[in-house]
Design an enzyme around this catalytic site. Structure first.
Site, PDB file in Angstrom:
ATOM      1  CG  HIS A 137       8.079  13.419 -52.084  1.00 25.15           C
ATOM      2  ND1 HIS A 137       7.571  13.244 -50.823  1.00 25.15           N
ATOM      3  CD2 HIS A 137       9.126  14.277 -51.927  1.00 25.15           C
ATOM      4  CE1 HIS A 137       8.285  13.939 -49.946  1.00 25.15           C
ATOM      5  NE2 HIS A 137       9.233  14.586 -50.586  1.00 25.15           N
ATOM      6  NE  ARG A 140      12.804  11.373 -49.001  1.00 19.84           N
ATOM      7  CZ  ARG A 140      12.968  12.628 -49.380  1.00 19.84           C
ATOM      8  NH1 ARG A 140      14.175  13.131 -49.446  1.00 19.84           N
ATOM      9  NH2 ARG A 140      11.941  13.381 -49.661  1.00 19.84           N
TER      10      ARG A 140
END
Lengths: 188, 325, 424
Positions: free
Chosen positions: B150, B122
């Protein structure tokens, strides 16, 4: 009237069991299971995907036909538990497993179409262990073709089929493969 | 009459997944998306077992490399890895040597030298997971890159919709909130469109600009008109932090025009779903009671997130295997 | 006597309105008025080649002083020669910035010793290019800068820019401006449009450039000082400049090859070799820019040669520095796209945009093949097909998006002061 000859799955394959022979074998296995497990409420016939699921279903139907009680049927996915994933050309498809809620007092009868190295069966037993601890596990197979790599044996066998390791065995079910029930083996 | 001539049946298990990485939903075909969802359905059952473990990734190492912090997503990936019997290492920006000036590329190559099989990344920079996936042999899983994508969030969103409503194709889904800066919105848009749903974006015109219509969705700034028409409403978290101050004047004004209040929730279809990627701001984008109501599937999303991530790790690790000689 | 005879080439010398096949003689570093009969010449056969005045690139970053890992004056000059350029104008955003006469002198002296082409310097408009206080423009003029620019940055305070323009007028120095409004552009790293939406990267709207183009037009008209808008990238900018020039405003614009060769779609793979400032924009902007070149609105071509080390570019997209090298691909791209593919301009006009026009803006004694002029000559084969190979670059850096591109048209020999400094 006898059925017309089915199409071979490979050019030089020969037919080992036809529809009638398979039917008889699965009926005999069903009788043997009932003989050894008189309390049908305490068994569950667990198919190993993909064709083992069909074998389990047919055995359960047969039992229902002559005992008028249908035993529980389940599915155990083994692809997450195999130990030889690295060696296979394709990553196997996973399916959801389904077993009765409490397996502690039950006899689970694994069902598969072909018993070969025994690794599928080992993976199935491994998978079952993460659900709980059944009273007993037995194994029913339509075809035992030898060449075990692990100390595993079947309790119920449709037919013993001597093969060489390189030969392919093909099992076809009408409901799965859209071709008549049959078992074939490659020419040697 | 003989059966139709038929070629030998194909091998029983021939899936379409050949990617070692999952970087963007935009890269996936509808078939690949469906395969992930089907695989996730199988893995969901593992979490209901007595012993919640399967050995598929035994001996594999997964590194959670969260340069941008997150507790929820990281925990979800961590649990997914444990359920698959993988070993897990967690690295954040502060604990890594990025804070000492090491480049992202060097940090990742160091991890690869330690034989990390899967890196879950991330990062606040869009394109960072793609960057790493091109340079490493390890699998790279995008857990959120800037405002770009995402992917696992979108996968668990469509999984939840499919599970609850039986399908995705033909449904009308509204996504409400800060669309412009949202990676969840983008991934959701791509996933929903690929699976045949209709998508409407709702938000203030500064945060839900018409530009998005070029992606194939509708944009409206009038939430009340759209609520009775949708099958799913997905609410995005809204914050009035420094970077957004110019985009809307206050949370109060946002809630009054775009919040899912009790009154607005009543205008939804009776079996419409209410979704939220979390963490929710009670009383802002969603009324507190509505968040806990029967139509809210917010907690299902969390459960499904675990199954989806197990499926993604299983598939990508499988595709990264060395091929048999 | 040092004598060179260029035989049988197509001499294109826009300054002297010349386009004909003829011989050109160079004696002792100057263009000879006629071919002397008594000299021993080195002869070069120029059949099939264009003989042009040495090309001028007025937007180049040589990175010295202070950033020599990326490029040095010496390597940058070799890159220029390899691209067919005999004169370059270097930008002041070095470390330290060129904001006082001693740095100007330092660069000029180093270039004298090490550069194989002519290097002209620019001075910063503001101290440290901070946009707050005027730099010592007069002293820098005396030290020899040819223009003022805060390139890399842009003076945001309009009042300060106005005073700088008025002051510069005293020294007849034009101002080159990198048009960017910081508040509108914000953290933008690519053109604001469909692709920035899809890729989730912060956008750099065309208005962020056009607002300053307009500011410059109005101030140029107010103060009478010529302003040259660097790397015009948007259709709106072209339109504003066209309208302003129509009414006689002292404004000009330049175009860089990447803004006519690529669009924002190239950023799909997040490759930082496509990250520039101003950014690659949409098809419509490319078309408008080419149209502006065709009708003379955009009068100068340049590269904005911006070398960066490999490790600097090989990072996350929003952290990578902006810019690409350009000297060695510039001419090939312009010939290939503007002359061959789009047929927007002909060769003589292309050459004018790289010789007469920049020389006129900066009052350089270059860009023409007049008798007695410096013998800066570029030989061009407009039909030579070649492939871009960054590994063969003379530049210290290889940050280019054009690797592997097949182009038609290339400089084959670069002559500075009568001496060949590069040959293919």
């Amino acid at each position: 009237m006898s059925q017309p000859a089915p199409q071979p799955p490979a050019p030089e394959a020969s037919l080992v069991l036809d529809e009638q022979a398979i039917d008889r074998a699965l009926r005999r296995i069903a009788h043997e299971i009932v003989e050894r497990n008189p309390d049908l409420a305490r068994i569950c016939i667990v198919g190993i995907p993909s064709r083992g699921v069909e074998v389990a279903r047919r055995i359960a139907s047969n039992i229902e036909t002559f005992e008028h009680v249908r035993p529980d049927v389940g599915v155990i996915d083994v692809s997450m538990h195999r130990d030889d994933l690295r060696l296979r050309p394709h990553l196997p498809t996973v399916v959801a497993s389904h077993l009765p809620p409490d397996i502690a007092g039950l006899t689970l009868i694994l069902a598969d179409d072909v018993l070969f190295s025994g690794r599928t069966c080992r993976a199935a037993m491994d998978a079952i262990a993460s659900f709980g601890r059944p009273r007993r596990i037995e194994l029913a197979v339509l075809i035992d073709r030898g060449h075990r790599e692990l100390p595993i044996r079947a309790d119920y066998v449709g037919k013993n089929l001597p093969t060489s390791p390189a030969q392919r065995v093909y099992v076809r079910f009408r409901s799965v493969d859209d071709s008549p029930d049959s078992v074939w083996i490659d020419k040697e | 009459m003989s059966a139709k001539p038929k070629a030998a049946s194909p091998p029983l298990a021939a899936p379409a997944w050949t990617r070692k990485d999952l970087v963007a939903i935009r890269d996936l075909s509808p078939e690949e998306l469906t395969l992930v969802l089907d695989t996730a359905a199988a893995f969901k059952e593992v979490s209901a077992r007595e012993i919640k473990k399967v050995p598929s990734l035994r001996g594999k190492t997964l590194v959670n490399f969260f340069v941008e912090p997150s507790t929820r997503t990281r925990t979800s990936f961590e649990l997914a890895a444990f359920r698959l019997s993988a070993d897990v290492v967690n690295i954040s920006a502060t604990t890594s040597s990025l804070s000492k000036g090491e480049t992202l590329k060097d940090t990742a190559r160091n991890l690869e030298a330690l034989h990390a099989d899967i890196i879950v990344l991330r990062h606040s920079s869009a394109g960072a997971p793609l960057f790493l996936s091109q340079r490493l042999d390890s699998s790279v899983i995008n857990a959120g890159d800037g405002a770009h994508e995402h992917p696992t969030q979108a996968l668990l969103d469509v999984f939840t919709i499919r599970e609850r409503l039986g399908r995705v194709a033909g449904l009308h889904v509204a996504i409400v909130g800060d669309i412009l800066f949202s990676r969840v919105a983008r991934s959701d848009i791509f996933a929903l469109l690929k699976l045949g749903a209709k998508v409407t974006l709702v938000g203030p015109s500064t945060l839900a600009p018409r530009e998005f219509e070029k992606l194939g969705v509708r944009v409206t700034h009038d939430i009340d008109s759209i609520l009775p028409e949708v099958d799913v409403v997905n609410l995005l978290r809204i914050q009035h932090e420094r970077q957004r101050r110019e985009y809307f004047p206050s949370l109060g004004e946002y809630t009054s025009f775009f919040g899912l209040t009790r009154e607005r929730a009543e205008r939804l279809k009776p079996d419409a779903l209410i979704m939220h990627p979390g963490p929710i701001n009670r009383g802002v984008e969603i009324d507190s009671e509505i968040a806990d109501s029967a139509r809210s599937v917010i907690l299902d999303q969390v459960t499904n997130g675990l199954a989806v991530r197990m499926a993604v790790l299983y598939l990508c690790a499988g595709a990264a295997r060395p091929k048999p000689s | 006597m040092n004598a060179l005879l260029l035989r049988n080439g197509r001499i294109i010398d826009p300054a002297n309105r010349r386009d004909e096949t003829a011989d050109l003689a160079i004696v002792d570093g100057r263009i000879a008025p006629a071919i002397p009969t008594d000299a021993q010449f080195e002869e070069i056969d120029c059949s099939g080649l264009v003989v042009a005045p040495g090309l001028i690139d007025l937007h180049v970053h040589l990175r010295e002083p202070g950033q020599s890992a990326k490029e040095t004056i010496a390597t940058g000059a070799r890159a220029a020669a390899a691209g067919g350029f005999t004169s370059v104008v270097c930008m002041p955003n070095t470390s330290p910035a060129v904001d006082n006469p001693s740095v100007v002198t330092w660069i000029r002296e180093k270039a004298e010793r090490e550069a194989c082409v002519n290097v002209f310097t620019t001075g910063a408009i503001t101290k440290s290019i901070a946009g707050e206080e005027l730099a010592p423009i007069g002293s820098m003029a005396r030290a020899g800068v040819v223009a003022l620019t805060d390139d890399g940055h842009c003076v945001q305070n309009h009042e300060l820019m106005r005073r700088a323009l008025e002051y510069a007028r005293m020294f007849q120095l034009p101002v080159l401006d990198h048009c960017q409004d910081y508040s509108l552009v914000g953290k933008g790293v690519m053109h604001e449009g469909y692709w920035s939406t899809v890729l989730g990267l912060p956008g750099w709207p065309s208005a962020g450039e056009e607002v300053i183009v307009m500011r410059n037009i109005l101030l140029a008209e107010l103060c009478g000082t010529p302003i040259h808008c660097q790397h015009v990238s948007s259709g709106g900018g072209v339109r504003l400049i066209r309208e302003a020039r129509a009414r006689g405003a002292p404004i000009s614009g330049e175009a860089c090859p990447h803004h006519i060769a690529l669009t924002d779609k190239s950023l799909e793979g997040y490759d930082t070799n496509f990250k520039m400032n101003p950014p690659l924009r949409a098809e419509a902007d490319v078309d408008a820019l080419i149209g502006g070149i065709a009708d003379g609105t955009i009068s100068i071509l340049a590269s904005d040669h911006a070398p960066h080390c490999g490790y600097e570019k090989e990072v996350e997209f929003d952290m990578a520095p902006f810019g690409i090298v350009g000297l060695e691909t510039e001419l090939g791209l312009f010939i290939d796209i503007l002359v061959h593919k789009k047929k927007a301009i002909d060769l003589p006009r292309l050459i004018a945009m790289l010789t007469v026009e920049p020389a006129r803006l900066l009052r350089l004694d270059r860009g023409a093949l007049s008798p007695g002029a410096h013998a800066d000559v570029t030989l061009i084969d407009p039909n030579l097909e070649w492939k871009v190979d960054p590994g063969a670059f003379q530049s210290r850096s290889a940050n280019t998006p054009f690797a592997g591109w097949e182009l038609k048209g290339r400089a084959v020999r670069t002559i500075v002061g009568g001496k060949t400094v590069w040959a293919a």
